[in-house]
Design an enzyme around this catalytic site. Structure first.
Site, mmCIF file in Angstrom:
data_model
loop_
_atom_site.group_PDB
_atom_site.id
_atom_site.type_symbol
_atom_site.label_atom_id
_atom_site.label_comp_id
_atom_site.label_asym_id
_atom_site.label_seq_id
_atom_site.Cartn_x
_atom_site.Cartn_y
_atom_site.Cartn_z
ATOM 1 N N GLY A 154 0.783 -1.229 0.000
ATOM 2 C CA GLY A 154 0.000 0.000 0.000
ATOM 3 C C GLY A 154 0.813 1.276 0.000
ATOM 4 O O GLY A 154 0.334 2.314 0.454
ATOM 5 N N ASN A 198 1.505 3.127 -2.462
ATOM 6 C CA ASN A 198 0.843 4.131 -3.312
ATOM 7 C C ASN A 198 -0.413 4.691 -2.659
ATOM 8 O O ASN A 198 -0.681 5.887 -2.759
ATOM 9 C CB ASN A 198 0.542 3.535 -4.694
ATOM 10 C CG ASN A 198 1.807 3.432 -5.514
ATOM 11 O OD1 ASN A 198 2.297 4.430 -6.024
ATOM 12 N ND2 ASN A 198 2.358 2.235 -5.607
ATOM 13 N N MET A 200 -4.059 -6.898 -7.430
ATOM 14 C CA MET A 200 -3.479 -7.883 -8.338
ATOM 15 C C MET A 200 -4.518 -8.915 -8.781
ATOM 16 O O MET A 200 -4.385 -10.124 -8.563
ATOM 17 C CB MET A 200 -2.276 -8.562 -7.662
ATOM 18 C CG MET A 200 -1.235 -7.572 -7.186
ATOM 19 S SD MET A 200 -0.690 -6.395 -8.464
ATOM 20 C CE MET A 200 0.502 -7.399 -9.321
ATOM 21 N N ASN A 203 -6.144 2.439 -13.038
ATOM 22 C CA ASN A 203 -5.133 1.506 -12.542
ATOM 23 C C ASN A 203 -3.757 2.132 -12.674
ATOM 24 O O ASN A 203 -3.476 2.858 -13.628
ATOM 25 C CB ASN A 203 -5.187 0.216 -13.372
ATOM 26 C CG ASN A 203 -4.141 -0.794 -12.933
ATOM 27 O OD1 ASN A 203 -3.979 -1.050 -11.734
ATOM 28 N ND2 ASN A 203 -3.413 -1.367 -13.876
ATOM 29 N N HIS A 225 0.185 1.218 -13.138
ATOM 30 C CA HIS A 225 0.988 0.100 -13.646
ATOM 31 C C HIS A 225 2.449 0.530 -13.729
ATOM 32 O O HIS A 225 2.750 1.625 -14.234
ATOM 33 C CB HIS A 225 0.473 -0.333 -15.030
ATOM 34 C CG HIS A 225 1.213 -1.524 -15.556
ATOM 35 N ND1 HIS A 225 0.931 -2.815 -15.130
ATOM 36 C CD2 HIS A 225 2.247 -1.622 -16.418
ATOM 37 C CE1 HIS A 225 1.753 -3.651 -15.744
ATOM 38 N NE2 HIS A 225 2.561 -2.952 -16.533
HETATM 39 C C1 GAR Z 1 2.822 -0.836 -7.712
HETATM 40 O O1 GAR Z 1 4.133 -0.810 -8.234
HETATM 41 C C2 GAR Z 1 1.814 -0.941 -8.842
HETATM 42 O O2 GAR Z 1 2.200 -0.257 -9.993
HETATM 43 C C3 GAR Z 1 1.796 -2.427 -9.083
HETATM 44 O O3 GAR Z 1 1.827 -2.978 -7.784
HETATM 45 C C4 GAR Z 1 2.593 -2.136 -6.940
HETATM 46 C C5 GAR Z 1 1.832 -1.917 -5.651
HETATM 47 O O4 GAR Z 1 2.665 -1.339 -4.685
HETATM 48 N N1 GAR Z 1 0.644 -2.823 -9.824
HETATM 49 C C6 GAR Z 1 0.684 -3.738 -10.787
HETATM 50 O O5 GAR Z 1 1.689 -4.325 -11.106
HETATM 51 C C7 GAR Z 1 -0.656 -3.991 -11.445
HETATM 52 N N2 GAR Z 1 -0.471 -4.746 -12.648
HETATM 53 P P1 GAR Z 1 2.060 -0.750 -3.346
HETATM 54 O O6 GAR Z 1 1.200 -1.839 -2.723
HETATM 55 O O7 GAR Z 1 3.267 -0.456 -2.501
HETATM 56 O O8 GAR Z 1 1.274 0.471 -3.699
#
Ligand code: GAR
Length: 201
Positions: free
Chosen positions: A11, A13, A92, A109, A111
């Protein structure tokens, strides 16, 4: 603009979005709710820190997609929050047409690559192994095509000769932490401009 965040992981982000909100940098957007498909996900502990309700929402019966009873639970819960925007921050799981139709054009989303390059899992690793010299991150509108919807914004990250996969991953995360709150703020300001349009004449 009421924002619902969905995430499966640590989390970072979502934290960046909540910190931007606390700093008055999220425009008219307010995070109303966090949901996770993983009962132990770090993202769920953010809610308590920031005074935002957060909850595990059972995605069963599928492992990698949200369809059937789990999809119905998410539609009902997100609708109940009065969401204007649904933000996938490390969620995910593939979203299917029924949920996307319920919130048409309102699901975005994040990415970790410059789409359309390197869709799917392990996007930073894909870019690293391919030897590209620039990569980055993308915010896009979610459509049934995985990582294929209209691009809202992107940030570029240069891959330097001294980089390792670890340092590149950290640079992409840092770019994400700036991009996602900025996009949400901009989308909320777009709503404000619509609100100002002349009425009744
Ligand atoms: C982030 O890097 C996001 O871009 C990626 O998961 C991570 C979550 O990090 N998402 C994907 O790859 C979706 N295809 P977080 O839980 O620290 O925010």
């Amino acid at each position: 603009m009421r924002v619902v965040i969905l995430g499966s992981g640590r989390g970072s982000n979502a934290a960046a979005v909540l910190e931007a909100q606390a700093a008055g940098q999220l425009g008219r957007a307010r995070v109303a709710q966090i949901f996770s498909d993983q009962p132990e996900a770090g993202i769920l502990s953010l809610g308590a820190q920031h005074g935002v309700p957060s909850a595990f929402l059972d995605p069963a019966p599928f492992k990698t997609k949200l369809e059937g009873p789990g999809e119905e639970r998410y539609i009902e819960a997100i609708t109940g929050c009065g969401a204007d925007l649904v933000v996938l921050a490390g969620f995910m799981r593939v979203l299917k047409p029924r949920l996307l139709a319920a919130f048409a054009g309102k699901v975005i989303n994040l990415h970790p690559s410059l789409l359309p390059s390197f869709p799917g899992l392990d996007a930073v690793g894909q870019a690293w192994r391919r030897g590209v010299k620039v990569t980055g991150c993308t915010v896009h509108v979610v459509t049934p095509e995985v990582d294929g919807g209209p691009i809202v914004d992107q940030a570029v990250v240069r891959i330097d000769p001294a980089d390792t996969l670890e340092s590149l991953t950290a640079k992409v995360h840092a770019a994400e932490h700036a991009l996602l709150p900025a996009v949400i703020a901009r989308l909320s300001e777009a709503l404000r401009i619509e609100d100002r349009s002349p009425r009744g004449n």
